[in-house]
Design a protein around this motif. Sequence first.
Motif, PDB file in Angstrom:
ATOM      1  N   GLY A  46       0.548   9.442  -5.787  1.00  0.00           N
ATOM      2  CA  GLY A  46       0.977  10.826  -5.558  1.00  0.00           C
ATOM      3  C   GLY A  46       1.880  11.326  -6.670  1.00  0.00           C
ATOM      4  N   SER A  47       2.774  10.473  -7.122  1.00  0.00           N
ATOM      5  CA  SER A  47       3.671  10.848  -8.213  1.00  0.00           C
ATOM      6  C   SER A  47       2.903  11.071  -9.515  1.00  0.00           C
ATOM      7  CB  SER A  47       4.731   9.762  -8.423  1.00  0.00           C
ATOM      8  OG  SER A  47       5.536   9.652  -7.281  1.00  0.00           O
ATOM      9  N   ALA A  48       1.927  10.225  -9.784  1.00  0.00           N
ATOM     10  CA  ALA A  48       1.126  10.366 -11.005  1.00  0.00           C
ATOM     11  C   ALA A  48       0.377  11.701 -11.009  1.00  0.00           C
ATOM     12  CB  ALA A  48       0.150   9.207 -11.137  1.00  0.00           C
ATOM     13  N   TRP A  49      -0.205  12.081  -9.874  1.00  0.00           N
ATOM     14  CA  TRP A  49      -0.892  13.366  -9.786  1.00  0.00           C
ATOM     15  C   TRP A  49       0.091  14.513  -9.972  1.00  0.00           C
ATOM     16  CZ3 TRP A  49      -5.820  15.029  -9.746  1.00  0.00           C
ATOM     17  CH2 TRP A  49      -6.815  14.069  -9.598  1.00  0.00           C
ATOM     18  N   GLY A  50       1.303  14.375  -9.398  1.00  0.00           N
ATOM     19  CA  GLY A  50       2.323  15.403  -9.566  1.00  0.00           C
ATOM     20  C   GLY A  50       2.711  15.586 -11.028  1.00  0.00           C
ATOM     21  N   VAL A  51       2.904  14.484 -11.728  1.00  0.00           N
ATOM     22  CA  VAL A  51       3.247  14.538 -13.156  1.00  0.00           C
ATOM     23  C   VAL A  51       2.088  15.133 -13.951  1.00  0.00           C
ATOM     24  CG1 VAL A  51       3.738  13.116 -15.194  1.00  0.00           C
ATOM     25  CG2 VAL A  51       4.935  12.672 -13.049  1.00  0.00           C
ATOM     26  N   ALA A  52       0.851  14.695 -13.638  1.00  0.00           N
ATOM     27  CA  ALA A  52      -0.321  15.223 -14.346  1.00  0.00           C
ATOM     28  C   ALA A  52      -0.432  16.734 -14.157  1.00  0.00           C
ATOM     29  CB  ALA A  52      -1.592  14.540 -13.859  1.00  0.00           C
ATOM     30  N   GLY A  53      -0.187  17.215 -12.956  1.00  0.00           N
ATOM     31  CA  GLY A  53      -0.239  18.647 -12.698  1.00  0.00           C
ATOM     32  C   GLY A  53       0.844  19.400 -13.435  1.00  0.00           C
ATOM     33  N   THR A  54       2.037  18.835 -13.460  1.00  0.00           N
ATOM     34  CA  THR A  54       3.150  19.466 -14.159  1.00  0.00           C
ATOM     35  C   THR A  54       2.887  19.572 -15.658  1.00  0.00           C
ATOM     36  OG1 THR A  54       4.706  18.621 -12.526  1.00  0.00           O
ATOM     37  CG2 THR A  54       5.624  19.284 -14.625  1.00  0.00           C
ATOM     38  N   LEU A  55       2.244  18.554 -16.220  1.00  0.00           N
ATOM     39  CA  LEU A  55       1.955  18.531 -17.651  1.00  0.00           C
ATOM     40  C   LEU A  55       0.638  19.231 -18.007  1.00  0.00           C
ATOM     41  CD1 LEU A  55       3.022  14.856 -18.437  1.00  0.00           C
ATOM     42  CD2 LEU A  55       4.324  16.959 -18.824  1.00  0.00           C
ATOM     43  N   GLY A  56      -0.054  19.754 -16.991  1.00  0.00           N
ATOM     44  CA  GLY A  56      -1.320  20.441 -17.238  1.00  0.00           C
ATOM     45  C   GLY A  56      -2.456  19.492 -17.585  1.00  0.00           C
ATOM     46  N   LEU A  57      -2.424  18.283 -17.063  1.00  0.00           N
ATOM     47  CA  LEU A  57      -3.428  17.271 -17.392  1.00  0.00           C
ATOM     48  C   LEU A  57      -4.492  17.066 -16.317  1.00  0.00           C
ATOM     49  CD1 LEU A  57      -1.009  14.580 -18.863  1.00  0.00           C
ATOM     50  CD2 LEU A  57      -2.374  16.268 -20.104  1.00  0.00           C
ATOM     51  N   LEU A  58      -4.574  17.982 -15.364  1.00  0.00           N
ATOM     52  CA  LEU A  58      -5.608  17.858 -14.329  1.00  0.00           C
ATOM     53  C   LEU A  58      -6.980  18.136 -14.936  1.00  0.00           C
ATOM     54  CD1 LEU A  58      -3.899  19.612 -11.290  1.00  0.00           C
ATOM     55  CD2 LEU A  58      -4.175  17.176 -11.696  1.00  0.00           C
ATOM     56  N   LYS A 117       0.832  -1.207   0.000  1.00  0.00           N
ATOM     57  CA  LYS A 117       0.000   0.000   0.000  1.00  0.00           C
ATOM     58  C   LYS A 117       0.865   1.256   0.000  1.00  0.00           C
ATOM     59  CE  LYS A 117      -2.189  -1.838   3.412  1.00  0.00           C
ATOM     60  NZ  LYS A 117      -2.986  -2.215   4.553  1.00  0.00           N
ATOM     61  N   ALA A 118       2.013   1.202   0.663  1.00  0.00           N
ATOM     62  CA  ALA A 118       2.920   2.354   0.699  1.00  0.00           C
ATOM     63  C   ALA A 118       3.456   2.671  -0.695  1.00  0.00           C
ATOM     64  CB  ALA A 118       4.075   2.093   1.672  1.00  0.00           C
ATOM     65  N   ILE A 119       3.824   1.641  -1.444  1.00  0.00           N
ATOM     66  CA  ILE A 119       4.323   1.850  -2.809  1.00  0.00           C
ATOM     67  C   ILE A 119       3.210   2.432  -3.678  1.00  0.00           C
ATOM     68  CG2 ILE A 119       5.130   0.670  -4.899  1.00  0.00           C
ATOM     69  CD1 ILE A 119       7.378   0.432  -3.075  1.00  0.00           C
ATOM     70  N   TRP A 120       2.008   1.870  -3.614  1.00  0.00           N
ATOM     71  CA  TRP A 120       0.898   2.358  -4.438  1.00  0.00           C
ATOM     72  C   TRP A 120       0.532   3.798  -4.083  1.00  0.00           C
ATOM     73  CZ3 TRP A 120      -0.245   0.751  -8.933  1.00  0.00           C
ATOM     74  CH2 TRP A 120       0.000  -0.575  -9.282  1.00  0.00           C
ATOM     75  N   THR A 121       0.583   4.130  -2.803  1.00  0.00           N
ATOM     76  CA  THR A 121       0.298   5.496  -2.381  1.00  0.00           C
ATOM     77  C   THR A 121       1.320   6.459  -2.992  1.00  0.00           C
ATOM     78  OG1 THR A 121      -0.642   4.688  -0.310  1.00  0.00           O
ATOM     79  CG2 THR A 121       0.011   6.993  -0.365  1.00  0.00           C
ATOM     80  N   SER A 122       2.580   6.073  -2.979  1.00  0.00           N
ATOM     81  CA  SER A 122       3.630   6.907  -3.574  1.00  0.00           C
ATOM     82  C   SER A 122       3.453   7.034  -5.083  1.00  0.00           C
ATOM     83  CB  SER A 122       5.004   6.314  -3.263  1.00  0.00           C
ATOM     84  OG  SER A 122       5.232   6.331  -1.883  1.00  0.00           O
ATOM     85  N   LEU A 123       3.102   5.941  -5.743  1.00  0.00           N
ATOM     86  CA  LEU A 123       2.894   5.982  -7.194  1.00  0.00           C
ATOM     87  C   LEU A 123       1.725   6.884  -7.572  1.00  0.00           C
ATOM     88  CD1 LEU A 123       3.483   2.236  -8.157  1.00  0.00           C
ATOM     89  CD2 LEU A 123       4.937   4.192  -8.701  1.00  0.00           C
ATOM     90  N   THR A 137      -1.152  11.540   0.253  1.00  0.00           N
ATOM     91  CA  THR A 137      -0.325  10.393  -0.114  1.00  0.00           C
ATOM     92  C   THR A 137       0.947  10.319   0.729  1.00  0.00           C
ATOM     93  OG1 THR A 137       0.691  11.617  -1.943  1.00  0.00           O
ATOM     94  CG2 THR A 137      -1.206  10.230  -2.472  1.00  0.00           C
ATOM     95  N   GLY A 138       1.484  11.453   1.122  1.00  0.00           N
ATOM     96  CA  GLY A 138       2.656  11.446   1.994  1.00  0.00           C
ATOM     97  C   GLY A 138       2.345  10.845   3.355  1.00  0.00           C
ATOM     98  N   ILE A 139       1.249  11.292   3.951  1.00  0.00           N
ATOM     99  CA  ILE A 139       0.832  10.752   5.243  1.00  0.00           C
ATOM    100  C   ILE A 139       0.450   9.278   5.104  1.00  0.00           C
ATOM    101  CG2 ILE A 139      -0.958  10.887   7.029  1.00  0.00           C
ATOM    102  CD1 ILE A 139      -0.954  13.971   6.464  1.00  0.00           C
ATOM    103  N   GLY A 140      -0.297   8.961   4.049  1.00  0.00           N
ATOM    104  CA  GLY A 140      -0.701   7.569   3.821  1.00  0.00           C
ATOM    105  C   GLY A 140       0.484   6.642   3.659  1.00  0.00           C
ATOM    106  N   GLY A 141       1.493   7.080   2.931  1.00  0.00           N
ATOM    107  CA  GLY A 141       2.686   6.259   2.734  1.00  0.00           C
ATOM    108  C   GLY A 141       3.382   5.926   4.045  1.00  0.00           C
TER     109      GLY A 141
END
Length: 64
Positions: A19-31, A11-17, A48-52
Motif C-alpha cells: 500500500g505504501s509503495a502504491w502511495g509513493v508511486a502515485g505521489t511521484l506520478g509513476l502509476l 502478511k500484514a507487514i507486506w500488505t502495508s508495504l 491494503t488497509g482492510i487486508g492489514g
Amino acid sequence: MEELKPWWTSKAIWTSLIGSAWGVAGTLGLLPEGLNQTDVLTVVLAITGIGGVVFRKTAKVRIG
C-alpha cells in the motif's frame, strides 16, 4: 517462551508495504499510463488497509 516469526513473513507487514509503495508511486506520478491516480490509490489503500487488519487479526504468531 513465546514463538516469534521474522518480520518478512508477516502478511500484514507486506500488505502495508505494498500500500505504501502504491502511495509513493502515485505521489511521484509513476502509476501506469491510463490509470486515474485518485481512483487507483483509493482502491489500493482501502484493500491494503482492510487486508492489514484482517491478516494481523488472524495471525497465530507474533512478529519478532
